[in-house]
Design an enzyme around this catalytic site. Structure first.
Site, short mmCIF file in Angstrom:
data_model
loop_
_atom_site.label_atom_id
_atom_site.label_comp_id
_atom_site.label_asym_id
_atom_site.label_seq_id
_atom_site.Cartn_x
_atom_site.Cartn_y
_atom_site.Cartn_z
N ASP A 65 0.79 -1.24 0.00
CA ASP A 65 0.00 0.00 0.00
C ASP A 65 0.82 1.30 0.00
O ASP A 65 1.77 1.42 0.78
CB ASP A 65 -0.87 0.10 1.27
CG ASP A 65 -1.59 -1.15 1.62
OD1 ASP A 65 -1.48 -2.14 0.91
OD2 ASP A 65 -2.28 -1.13 2.66
N GLU B 101 -10.53 -2.23 3.80
CA GLU B 101 -9.22 -1.71 4.19
C GLU B 101 -9.00 -0.34 3.56
O GLU B 101 -9.63 0.02 2.56
CB GLU B 101 -8.10 -2.67 3.73
CG GLU B 101 -8.22 -4.05 4.36
CD GLU B 101 -7.08 -5.01 4.00
OE1 GLU B 101 -6.62 -5.74 4.90
OE2 GLU B 101 -6.66 -5.03 2.84
C1 FRU Z 1 -3.89 -3.63 2.68
C2 FRU Z 1 -3.30 -4.03 4.01
C3 FRU Z 1 -3.70 -3.04 5.09
C4 FRU Z 1 -2.59 -3.18 6.08
C5 FRU Z 1 -1.40 -3.43 5.20
C6 FRU Z 1 -0.36 -4.34 5.79
O1 FRU Z 1 -3.20 -4.12 1.58
O2 FRU Z 1 -3.72 -5.34 4.34
O3 FRU Z 1 -4.98 -3.25 5.63
O4 FRU Z 1 -2.44 -2.02 6.86
O5 FRU Z 1 -1.89 -3.99 4.00
O6 FRU Z 1 0.77 -4.42 4.95
#
Ligand code: FRU
Length: 500
Positions: free
Chosen positions: A22, A204
């Protein structure tokens, strides 16, 4: 021999030799775009989650910076955001310059007394975002929840006052939770949103921002975006959005079509940030210049992300997109385009074609280049399907086409090159796409060494896909099946010339 680095993008950000997912903490500060991101500083698969960091002045050329916030024995540093704390409301500043404050998710490890939970924490920087210190009072917001993450903070100024607003998710409850604070340290629950529309996977990385409708500042509406995994429109990771109002306390949606409990989800009736399979965890920049709303997504999919055949890095970011809000058949809809920065180089070679007519079959138009922008208007005649084959060599190629009877855009990457690395990768992805009143379809494609991003009908439908063609597969062709089609205009701008 190890795999070679032939897929490294030219106009997309990749980490030099590590994994990323992300985008985090996107902020424009003193003339510099800062891109932080979920990084594994020690490998090219997910793990050791920390905030990597890169900077750019033009959104095209990125300089990788040292890791900004490193995981430790107690916690992984999961996704979050950054704000410029102009008045030092947090008290974390040094009294001379406004601190940058990062709000991130502490994902507690087994060695922590908080193991199994996720909570929101702060770190600050007084040197413009290069070095970071964790706040001693962390976490600042704890719900004793295992899946409370991805805080996105912005400054709200409205009838109810001026304060910080945080969005985060209760991922397994398909719920966005909204909090307020005066100092970024003490948070008060305001409201919750969801479940609504797509709930085929955890929610998310939410975001919330105002946009003028049809460019009219008197007609501002609020857009809530939330990513979901799996349950995206063509499988795996995706991002949906809602348009409505935020009154300083609660978000109300005017585009909700189901309450999220539907077992036979009507994915076509929901609003998606992108219909392709490789645009996830998208969030927007804080403080972007000139009121622009700029978004970036992770150009990969949790289904096969760890297996994509790139080395030593793994996963690109998407292009930076500029987002606006338009009325379409009485409904507010996002319109997206690649940021104007990608088109500023006037020295590039441009080829144009006009009045192309195509009988059934395939016709080579150009031997092409590995990185280019293609702008095309297509008109169906009798064809059942027609469009372009990109990154081809006569055998392999990715079809980007239209099925007019069904009003669908398609991206067929079943013969796009290397598809072997994961069973779920090869796919024909589709999206609903209406023709213009004159019957035409207009597509803009941004092609890079391992990706294609399609912006259709003024960016109201976008489709992003990774592809792994051979390095010499640069050919561009026009195809039609089941009848004839036409392309009144086609323009190809080469961003990188082919290797000789
Ligand atoms: C989304 C996610 C988020 C989390 C991060 C962990 O891709 O699962 O929810 O904060 O990646 O790397």
């Amino acid at each position: 021999a190890r795999e070679s680095d032939t897929f490294r993008p030219a106009i997309h950000y990749t980490a030099t030799n590590t994994w990323l997912n992300d985008p985090n903490g996107l902020v424009y500060h003193e003339g510099i775009f800062h891109l932080y991101y979920q990084s594994n500083p020690f490998g090219n698969v997910w793990g050791n989650m920390s905030w990597g960091h890169a900077t750019s002045v033009d959104l095209i050329n990125w300089d990788e910076q040292p890791v900004a916030i490193l995981c430790d024995a107690e916690e992984d540093i999961f996704s979050g955001s950054i704000v410029i704390d102009q008045d030092n409301s947090s008290g974390l500043g040094n009294g001379q310059t406004a601190p940058l404050v990062a709000i991130y998710t502490s994902a507690y490890k087994d060695s922590s007394v908080r193991r199994g939970t996720q909570a929101q924490s702060l770190a600050w920087s007084s040197d413009g975002g290069y070095t970071w210190t964790k706040y001693q009072g962390n976490p600042v917001l704890d719900r004793n929840s295992a899946d409370f993450r991805d805080p996105k903070v912005f400054r709200y100024d409205g009838p109810t006052g001026s304060y910080w607003v945080m969005l985060a998710v209760e991922a397994n409850e398909y719920t966005v939770v909204i909090y307020s604070s005066d100092n970024l340290r003490d948070w008060h629950h305001l409201s919750s949103f969801g479940p609504a529309n797509a709930t085929g996977g955890v929610w998310e990385c939410p975001d919330l921002f105002p946009l003028p409708l049809d460019g009219d500042a008197e007609q501002t509406k609020w857009v809530l975006t939330v990513n979901i995994n799996p349950g995206g429109p063509n499988g795996g990771s995706g991002g949906q959005y809602f348009v409505g109002n935020f009154d300083g306390v609660a978000f109300t949606s005017e585009t909700t079509v189901t309450d999220g409990s539907s077992q036979t989800a009507e994915l076509d009736t929901y609003q998606w940030l992108d219909w392709g399979r490789d645009y996830y965890a998208a969030v927007s920049f804080h403080n972007a210049p000139e009121g622009r709303r700029l978004m970036v997504g992770w150009m990969n999919n949790w289904q096969y992300g760890a297996a994509i055949p790139t080395w030593p890095w793994r996963s690109p970011m998407s292009l930076v997109r500029e987002i606006s809000l338009v009325t379409d058949q009485g409904q507010p809809r996002l319109s997206q385009e690649a940021a104007a920065e990608y088109r500023t180089d006037n020295s590039l070679s441009v080829n144009t074609w006009s009045a192309l007519l195509l009988d059934e079959g395939t016709r080579t138009l150009d031997e092409g280049a590995p990185v280019e922008i293609i702008e095309v208007t297509l008109i169906p005649e009798s064809a059942e399907e027609f469009g372009l084959i990109i990154r081809g060599n006569g055998t392999e190629g990715t079809r980007i086409g239209i099925r007019p009877a069904a009003n669908r855009l398609i991206m067929d990457r079943t013969r796009s090159g290397n598809t072997e690395f994961h069973d779920a990768f090869a796919s024909i992805d589709t999206a609903p796409l209406k023709p213009a009143p004159d019957g035409s379809y207009t597509l803009t494609l941004f092609i890079d060494y391992c990706s294609v991003e399609v912006f259709a009908q003024g960016g109201q439908v976008t489709m992003t896909g990774l592809i792994f063609p051979g390095p010499d597969s640069t050919r561009l062709s026009f195809y039609a099946s089941g009848g004839t089609a036409a392309a009144p205009c086609l323009k190809v701008t080469r961003l990188v010339e082919p290797a000789v």
